[in-house]
Design a protein around this motif. Sequence first.
Motif, PDB file in Angstrom:
ATOM      1  N   MET A 169       0.838  -1.206   0.000  1.00  0.00           N
ATOM      2  CA  MET A 169       0.000   0.000   0.000  1.00  0.00           C
ATOM      3  C   MET A 169       0.872   1.255   0.000  1.00  0.00           C
ATOM      4  SD  MET A 169      -3.167   0.957   0.019  1.00  0.00           S
ATOM      5  CE  MET A 169      -4.143   2.408   0.371  1.00  0.00           C
ATOM      6  N   SER A 211       4.095   1.433  -0.821  1.00  0.00           N
ATOM      7  CA  SER A 211       4.897   1.502  -2.043  1.00  0.00           C
ATOM      8  C   SER A 211       4.078   2.027  -3.219  1.00  0.00           C
ATOM      9  CB  SER A 211       5.465   0.125  -2.377  1.00  0.00           C
ATOM     10  OG  SER A 211       4.413  -0.821  -2.568  1.00  0.00           O
ATOM     11  N   SER A 212       2.797   1.639  -3.259  1.00  0.00           N
ATOM     12  CA  SER A 212       1.913   2.132  -4.320  1.00  0.00           C
ATOM     13  C   SER A 212       1.721   3.645  -4.197  1.00  0.00           C
ATOM     14  CB  SER A 212       0.563   1.408  -4.243  1.00  0.00           C
ATOM     15  OG  SER A 212      -0.340   1.940  -5.182  1.00  0.00           O
ATOM     16  N   TRP A 213       1.563   4.130  -2.964  1.00  0.00           N
ATOM     17  CA  TRP A 213       1.386   5.568  -2.726  1.00  0.00           C
ATOM     18  C   TRP A 213       2.650   6.334  -3.116  1.00  0.00           C
ATOM     19  CZ3 TRP A 213       3.887   9.026   0.488  1.00  0.00           C
ATOM     20  CH2 TRP A 213       3.271  10.285   0.640  1.00  0.00           C
ATOM     21  N   ARG A 216       4.859   5.399  -5.334  1.00  0.00           N
ATOM     22  CA  ARG A 216       4.963   5.362  -6.790  1.00  0.00           C
ATOM     23  C   ARG A 216       4.077   6.425  -7.435  1.00  0.00           C
ATOM     24  NH1 ARG A 216       4.176   0.467  -7.271  1.00  0.00           N
ATOM     25  NH2 ARG A 216       1.969   0.424  -7.858  1.00  0.00           N
ATOM     26  N   ILE A 217       2.854   6.573  -6.914  1.00  0.00           N
ATOM     27  CA  ILE A 217       1.936   7.594  -7.448  1.00  0.00           C
ATOM     28  C   ILE A 217       2.498   8.995  -7.214  1.00  0.00           C
ATOM     29  CG2 ILE A 217      -0.345   8.633  -7.178  1.00  0.00           C
ATOM     30  CD1 ILE A 217      -1.400   5.835  -6.508  1.00  0.00           C
TER      31      ILE A 217
END
Length: 346
Positions: free
Chosen positions: A1, A3-5, A7-8
Amino acid sequence: MISSWIRILFINIVLIFSLIGMLLLAPPVLYKLYKWVKPANFVISKDQRSQLKLYQNFTWADKHFVELSQQSITYYDYITWRRDDYSGETINIVNGIRLSPTAYKDNPKGSKFFFFGGSTTWGAGVNDENTLPSIYSKITKNSVINFGETSYIARQSLAYLNNYIIENSLTNMSNINVIFYDGVNDVADRCRSENNGLGTDREKQIQSKLKTNTNKQFGFVNTFSQLQEFINKVLKKFLISNTPLKISDNLYNCSSDEQRAFNVAKSLVDTWEIASDLVNNRGGKFTAILQPVAFYGNPDLDYLDLTSGINKSLAAQYKVVYPLIIQLASDRNFNFIDLTDASIDP
């Protein structure tokens, strides 16, 4: 979660900086493309001045105004600006001096005439053969040099005369006649309420540029200055040019300030007197000419609309300052010619 944030967030940061980079690169890239695609003599439309009735018998009129639009200038100390060298069909400039093709040079001992002044002397609106110095040379068979420059006030002409004398070690001017043809620019420029002292109308502009470049070398002003200038030029070309010019009531103040009007007139006459002393002390002859202007005297103005906007404001300045110039110059000890009532017989 997480890491996704991250990346965005990273993608958005990259996109923002990419957009900023594109904005910063757009002005020079678009300008280079424009210069590459645009033909050398490309014009969007004919200059309307070439269509005036007075040009109907001159085949060079269209070409002249195209060449006039291609002129560039460079800053120089003391004289502030000068046109760059140019070679054309109607305009030819060498070492900052417009050529006078009818100038007679076959008599080295003959009189020489140096003409100084603004655009009327330089010859805006006419080809090389029809500038005032060229016509004078053709009529009198005397050698001439056209030292005129667009928008020059007398103070700049005096600076240019000084430069020429120093650079050429001109101690003997016994065969030289110097003519200063002034008045219009001195009033139009020096009666502007924001101008003070002896500076030209470019003084504050140059000061602003220098201040920006020295005090904010790493600021946002310099970073985005090209983008700002690009947007301003686009707006000026496609929007502002079609909008009526709004004239401030206090754009000029000679007509409402007697002391200011006197100072403007006196500075011009004082400049003429200094130029006269400079020339006479070297054995030459000096003549100051007050040039005619549509707002003063009794010119034929039936074909012009000079009663509104900036023209109405300008007229008030000339009506106040010109009589003072005539009075002050007439009392000085130098050759003075008042051409404000000059007329041409039909």
